[in-house]
Design a protein around this motif. Structure first.
Motif, mmCIF file in Angstrom:
data_model
loop_
_atom_site.group_PDB
_atom_site.id
_atom_site.type_symbol
_atom_site.label_atom_id
_atom_site.label_comp_id
_atom_site.label_asym_id
_atom_site.label_seq_id
_atom_site.Cartn_x
_atom_site.Cartn_y
_atom_site.Cartn_z
ATOM 1 N N ILE A 108 0.823 -1.215 0.000
ATOM 2 C CA ILE A 108 0.000 0.000 0.000
ATOM 3 C C ILE A 108 0.855 1.262 0.000
ATOM 4 C CG2 ILE A 108 -0.285 0.455 2.468
ATOM 5 C CD1 ILE A 108 -3.115 0.275 -0.135
ATOM 6 N N ASN A 109 2.092 1.159 0.488
ATOM 7 C CA ASN A 109 2.975 2.318 0.522
ATOM 8 C C ASN A 109 3.769 2.509 -0.770
ATOM 9 O OD1 ASN A 109 3.074 3.752 3.283
ATOM 10 N ND2 ASN A 109 3.065 1.584 3.854
ATOM 11 N N THR A 110 3.698 1.546 -1.682
ATOM 12 C CA THR A 110 4.573 1.632 -2.859
ATOM 13 C C THR A 110 3.865 1.401 -4.185
ATOM 14 O OG1 THR A 110 5.219 -0.715 -2.734
ATOM 15 C CG2 THR A 110 6.547 0.862 -1.482
ATOM 16 N N LEU A 111 2.579 1.080 -4.154
ATOM 17 C CA LEU A 111 1.818 0.914 -5.386
ATOM 18 C C LEU A 111 0.536 1.746 -5.315
ATOM 19 C CD1 LEU A 111 1.982 -2.931 -6.211
ATOM 20 C CD2 LEU A 111 2.965 -1.066 -7.560
ATOM 21 N N PRO A 112 0.090 2.322 -6.430
ATOM 22 C CA PRO A 112 -1.129 3.140 -6.430
ATOM 23 C C PRO A 112 -2.386 2.274 -6.500
ATOM 24 C CG PRO A 112 -0.169 3.125 -8.623
ATOM 25 C CD PRO A 112 0.772 2.339 -7.751
ATOM 26 N N VAL A 113 -2.641 1.507 -5.436
ATOM 27 C CA VAL A 113 -3.821 0.648 -5.395
ATOM 28 C C VAL A 113 -4.688 1.050 -4.207
ATOM 29 C CG1 VAL A 113 -2.793 -1.326 -6.575
ATOM 30 C CG2 VAL A 113 -2.514 -1.109 -4.112
ATOM 31 N N THR A 114 -5.996 1.019 -4.419
ATOM 32 C CA THR A 114 -6.955 1.375 -3.378
ATOM 33 C C THR A 114 -7.831 0.191 -2.999
ATOM 34 O OG1 THR A 114 -7.017 3.653 -4.191
ATOM 35 C CG2 THR A 114 -8.794 2.964 -2.722
ATOM 36 N N ASN A 115 -8.262 -0.555 -4.012
ATOM 37 C CA ASN A 115 -9.085 -1.748 -3.808
ATOM 38 C C ASN A 115 -8.429 -2.905 -4.556
ATOM 39 O OD1 ASN A 115 -11.597 -0.481 -2.488
ATOM 40 N ND2 ASN A 115 -11.353 0.736 -4.354
ATOM 41 N N CYS A 116 -8.115 -3.970 -3.838
ATOM 42 C CA CYS A 116 -7.418 -5.092 -4.461
ATOM 43 C C CYS A 116 -7.411 -6.282 -3.513
ATOM 44 C CB CYS A 116 -5.983 -4.713 -4.832
ATOM 45 S SG CYS A 116 -4.914 -4.398 -3.403
ATOM 46 N N VAL A 117 -6.928 -7.399 -4.024
ATOM 47 C CA VAL A 117 -6.604 -8.559 -3.203
ATOM 48 C C VAL A 117 -5.104 -8.795 -3.333
ATOM 49 C CG1 VAL A 117 -6.885 -11.048 -2.854
ATOM 50 C CG2 VAL A 117 -8.867 -9.645 -3.456
ATOM 51 N N ILE A 118 -4.405 -8.864 -2.210
ATOM 52 C CA ILE A 118 -2.968 -9.117 -2.201
ATOM 53 C C ILE A 118 -2.734 -10.607 -1.967
ATOM 54 C CG2 ILE A 118 -0.789 -8.653 -1.012
ATOM 55 C CD1 ILE A 118 -1.978 -5.937 -0.156
ATOM 56 N N MET A 119 -1.835 -11.186 -2.752
ATOM 57 C CA MET A 119 -1.471 -12.601 -2.583
ATOM 58 C C MET A 119 0.042 -12.733 -2.542
ATOM 59 S SD MET A 119 -2.085 -15.816 -5.172
ATOM 60 C CE MET A 119 -3.089 -17.059 -4.374
ATOM 61 N N ASP A 120 0.537 -13.329 -1.457
ATOM 62 C CA ASP A 120 1.964 -13.597 -1.301
ATOM 63 C C ASP A 120 2.148 -15.109 -1.191
ATOM 64 O OD1 ASP A 120 4.616 -13.867 -0.625
ATOM 65 O OD2 ASP A 120 4.497 -12.750 1.247
ATOM 66 N N THR A 121 2.662 -15.743 -2.238
ATOM 67 C CA THR A 121 2.882 -17.186 -2.221
ATOM 68 C C THR A 121 4.359 -17.461 -1.982
ATOM 69 O OG1 THR A 121 1.118 -17.447 -3.867
ATOM 70 C CG2 THR A 121 2.512 -19.356 -3.439
ATOM 71 N N GLY A 122 4.645 -18.053 -0.832
ATOM 72 C CA GLY A 122 6.015 -18.398 -0.502
ATOM 73 C C GLY A 122 6.265 -19.885 -0.660
ATOM 74 N N GLY A 123 7.203 -20.408 0.102
ATOM 75 C CA GLY A 123 7.526 -21.819 0.008
ATOM 76 C C GLY A 123 6.623 -22.689 0.848
ATOM 77 N N ALA A 124 6.093 -22.143 1.967
ATOM 78 C CA ALA A 124 5.303 -22.955 2.889
ATOM 79 C C ALA A 124 3.998 -22.299 3.304
ATOM 80 C CB ALA A 124 6.123 -23.284 4.136
ATOM 81 N N SER A 125 3.710 -21.103 2.806
ATOM 82 C CA SER A 125 2.446 -20.455 3.149
ATOM 83 C C SER A 125 2.025 -19.504 2.041
ATOM 84 C CB SER A 125 2.568 -19.684 4.476
ATOM 85 O OG SER A 125 3.381 -18.532 4.323
ATOM 86 N N CYS A 126 0.753 -19.121 2.120
ATOM 87 C CA CYS A 126 0.198 -18.159 1.157
ATOM 88 C C CYS A 126 -0.637 -17.157 1.945
ATOM 89 C CB CYS A 126 -0.663 -18.875 0.119
ATOM 90 S SG CYS A 126 -1.474 -17.770 -1.062
ATOM 91 N N GLU A 127 -0.261 -15.883 1.866
ATOM 92 C CA GLU A 127 -0.991 -14.833 2.569
ATOM 93 C C GLU A 127 -1.937 -14.120 1.606
ATOM 94 O OE1 GLU A 127 1.515 -16.502 4.905
ATOM 95 O OE2 GLU A 127 2.435 -15.366 3.262
ATOM 96 N N LEU A 128 -3.155 -13.876 2.081
ATOM 97 C CA LEU A 128 -4.159 -13.150 1.303
ATOM 98 C C LEU A 128 -4.672 -11.977 2.124
ATOM 99 C CD1 LEU A 128 -6.266 -16.139 -0.107
ATOM 100 C CD2 LEU A 128 -4.614 -14.751 -1.379
ATOM 101 N N VAL A 129 -4.826 -10.824 1.473
ATOM 102 C CA VAL A 129 -5.338 -9.625 2.140
ATOM 103 C C VAL A 129 -6.366 -8.975 1.223
ATOM 104 C CG1 VAL A 129 -4.765 -7.429 3.246
ATOM 105 C CG2 VAL A 129 -3.050 -9.255 3.168
ATOM 106 N N LEU A 130 -7.544 -8.702 1.746
ATOM 107 C CA LEU A 130 -8.549 -7.928 1.024
ATOM 108 C C LEU A 130 -8.392 -6.464 1.413
ATOM 109 C CD1 LEU A 130 -11.103 -7.660 -0.769
ATOM 110 C CD2 LEU A 130 -12.456 -8.042 1.315
#
Length: 323
Positions: A108-130
């Motif tokens: 949120i501090n580095t991309l011009p996004v206001t409404n989105c779903v964030i997905m971080d897929t790593g080696g052992a977990s996947c984080e999701l943020v609305l």
């Protein structure tokens, strides 16, 4: 490991970055224990980082571990080894929701996004943020990533991928998404993707488009059809052929199919037409939290630098985990 110089006026810039791909969650299996070889690789990487950061003046150091250590039955053994073998280094094990929150701060501090779903897929977990109206509304950490999905579902081997394995993999991921009631509110929103596997998608596509600096993927966009086409190219090839795909690191070639199945699946789930890639996640989120704390204490001014590309990052801090 990223090193950031913070000035008195609140401006900052990344001065150094080092990365080692250690696969800390490799072969954890049903025992849930970190294995000797991955632990050894990780500790060697941390020793290398120490040789760099120990030379820095006025150092504030923060080291965090994510899913592999968080879920490990022998977590204390590993943390004690790190403390003993890496000059007293103390690693903080952050929760899945903390990891997702830091991802949100980094994005949120580095991309011009206001409404989105964030997905971080790593080696052992996947984080999701609305994210709605610029604020995190819901977040979760799911217990799957490129390494454990590969080990769990690709039963017929990592060389020539079997259709039945990919079907069972995508079905299992889809069911997990179905269980998140709030994820439906992300329908038709853009997806912001980070994590090594997701970023590889962007690098492959940028190589296909002959972009000179193909690794500079922050803010790069792909349509759903572009994502599907890259995925199809990956799964139709055997391991040796995947290693030859431009933009795909040979170190990731064996786990990349499982690693990007979640992003392909969630784009269909959300009916999202595009994905925006972020180079900034947990480390940068920790940096922004640290900057806010320094401002609140009056130790720095309020000026903010822009790290919208990955040239700048976290406060002298390391992410000791699976990436």
């Amino acid at each position: 490991m990223t090193v950031t110089e913070i000035n008195d006026d609140g401006s900052f810039k990344r001065s150094q970055m080092s990365k080692q791909f250690v696969r800390l969650s490799e072969d954890m299996g049903q025992s849930g224990a970190l294995q000797q070889a991955p632990m050894d690789r990780t500790i060697e990487a941390l020793k290398g980082f120490y040789e760099e950061y120990s030379q820095l003046p006025n150092l504030t150091l923060k080291a965090v571990a994510t899913a592999a250590v968080r879920n490990a039955s022998n977590q204390k053994v590993f943390l004690d080894r790190v403390r003993s073998e890496v000059h007293g280094l103390n690693i903080e094990v952050i929760s899945g929701t903390e990891e997702a929150h830091y991802d949100y701060l980094g994005v949120i501090n580095t991309l011009p996004v206001t409404n989105c779903v964030i997905m971080d897929t790593g080696g052992a977990s996947c984080e999701l943020v609305l994210v709605q109206n610029g604020r995190e509304q819901n977040l979760v950490s799911l217990p799957f990533g490129s390494v454990n999905l590969s080990e769990t579902f690709l039963k017929h081997g990592l060389d020539q991928l079997a259709a039945v394995d990919l079907f069972r993999l995508s079905t299992a991921v889809q069911r997990l998404f179905n269980g998140l009631w709030w994820l439906q509110r992300g329908q038709n929103l853009p997806l912001v993707a980070l994590g090594g596997s997701n970023r590889t998608l962007a690098k492959i596509r940028r190589k296909q488009k002959n972009v000179a600096d193909f690794e500079d993927i922050h803010g790069f966009r792909m349509s759903v059809s572009e994502v599907d086409n890259v995925y199809a190219e990956i799964i139709e090839h055997n391991l040796a052929e995947r290693k030859a795909i431009p933009g795909l690191s040979k170190d990731r070639a064996d786990i990349i199919a499982a690693g990007i199945t979640p992003i392909v699946t969630i784009m269909r789930f959300l009916d999202s037409g595009r994905v925006i890639f972020s180079e900034n996640g947990v480390r940068e989120g920790i940096l922004y939290e640290h900057l806010d704390q320094l401002r609140a204490k009056g130790k720095i001014g309020n000026k903010k630098d822009n790290i919208s590309n990955t040239k700048k990052s976290a406060g002298s801090r390391k992410k000791a985990d699976k990436k």
